[in-house]
Scaffold this active site. Structure first.
Site, short mmCIF file in Angstrom:
data_model
loop_
_atom_site.label_atom_id
_atom_site.label_comp_id
_atom_site.label_asym_id
_atom_site.label_seq_id
_atom_site.Cartn_x
_atom_site.Cartn_y
_atom_site.Cartn_z
N ARG A 1 18.03 -66.57 -70.46
CA ARG A 1 16.79 -66.34 -71.21
C ARG A 1 16.39 -64.86 -71.22
NH1 ARG A 1 12.09 -69.21 -73.14
NH2 ARG A 1 10.16 -68.22 -72.46
N ILE B 1 8.36 -66.04 -78.00
CA ILE B 1 9.47 -66.90 -77.58
C ILE B 1 8.80 -68.09 -76.90
CG2 ILE B 1 9.78 -65.49 -75.47
CD1 ILE B 1 12.70 -66.38 -75.35
N SER B 2 9.20 -69.31 -77.26
CA SER B 2 8.51 -70.50 -76.78
C SER B 2 8.63 -70.66 -75.27
CB SER B 2 9.10 -71.75 -77.45
OG SER B 2 9.17 -71.60 -78.84
N GLN B 3 7.67 -71.37 -74.70
CA GLN B 3 7.69 -71.74 -73.28
C GLN B 3 8.96 -72.57 -73.01
OE1 GLN B 3 4.79 -74.75 -72.61
NE2 GLN B 3 4.61 -74.38 -70.42
N PRO B 4 9.67 -72.31 -71.91
CA PRO B 4 10.91 -73.06 -71.63
C PRO B 4 10.71 -74.58 -71.70
CG PRO B 4 10.66 -71.27 -70.04
CD PRO B 4 9.42 -71.27 -70.89
#
Ligand code: SAH
Length: 204
Positions: A25, A51-54
């Site tokens: 990431r 960038i989206s939350q994992p």
């Protein structure tokens, strides 16, 4: 990240957990934020995007129930991270981003992460990619006001579409399966994504 944020919170699909272990990431976040790459949060990418939350990436991937043979469309490339995880889970991944500069950076990120086979397109993802349809699965990483009909129509029969649906301030992640009777929808976690802007999204 995988144990603390995903396993601990009901992400159970081992293929998804392994894919997220494999994709670095840190290669997808801006350099000055590298130390936060594994935080339990969305992070700014520039151009007002994130960038989206994992956890959301994992939930989207899990809902798509991929087995490794599928052609997949990822709408809202952003950093390219979600597309890289999808590339670990499916046979062919197309991703589309409306902001050319982000698409360009995502291409470089994907290359650096060893996912150079992902095809990055620039355009209005609410209209899908008719020239590459149909798709077994479609992931949308931006908030839609309603189910984007054109994307639904680019699914194979029994294909799966995951999209956050709601207003600009809050949504629920929806899984929509293309069925002979019409869209079969399951609504799950509350979430907050940046808006999907375009013909079948919000107005710019
Ligand atoms: N999946 C990304 C997160 C993306 S955030 C990641 O893993 O990093 C949502 C992205 O959707 C933003 O980059 C935004 O520019 C893009 N977007 C918004 N509306 C769009 C549209 N109609 N078509 C394509 N991309 C769109």
């Amino acid at each position: 990240m995988v144990d603390g944020q995903l396993r601990a919170r009901d992400v159970v699909d081992e293929r998804v957990l392994r894919a997220m272990e494999r994709v670095p990431r840190e290669l997808f976040v801006p350099e000055r934020l590298r130390e936060h790459a594994h935080d339990d949060a969305a992070l700014p990418l520039g151009s007002g995007q994130t960038i989206s939350q994992p956890y959301m990436v994992a939930r989207i991937c899990e809902a798509l129930a991929l087995t490794g043979t599928e052609r997949v469309l990822d709408v809202g490339t952003g950093s390219g991270y979600q597309a890289a995880v999808l590339a670990e889970l499916a046979a062919e991944v197309h991703t589309i981003e409306r902001i050319g500069e982000l698409a360009e950076r995502a291409r470089a990120n994907l290359q650096a992460a060893g996912a150079g086979q992902v095809r990055v397109h620039v355009g209005d993802g609410t209209l899908g990619l008719p020239e590459h349809a149909p798709f077994a699965a479609i992931a949308v990483a931006a908030a839609a006001p309603a189910l984007p009909q054109t994307l639904y129509e680019q699914l194979v029969p029994r294909g799966r579409l995951v999209v956050p649906v709601g207003d600009r301030f809050g949504q629920r992640l929806q899984l929509v399966v293309r069925s002979p009777e019409g869209p079969a929808t399951v609504s799950s976690v509350p979430c907050r994504f940046v808006p999907l802007l375009g013909v079948e999204g919000f107005d710019d």
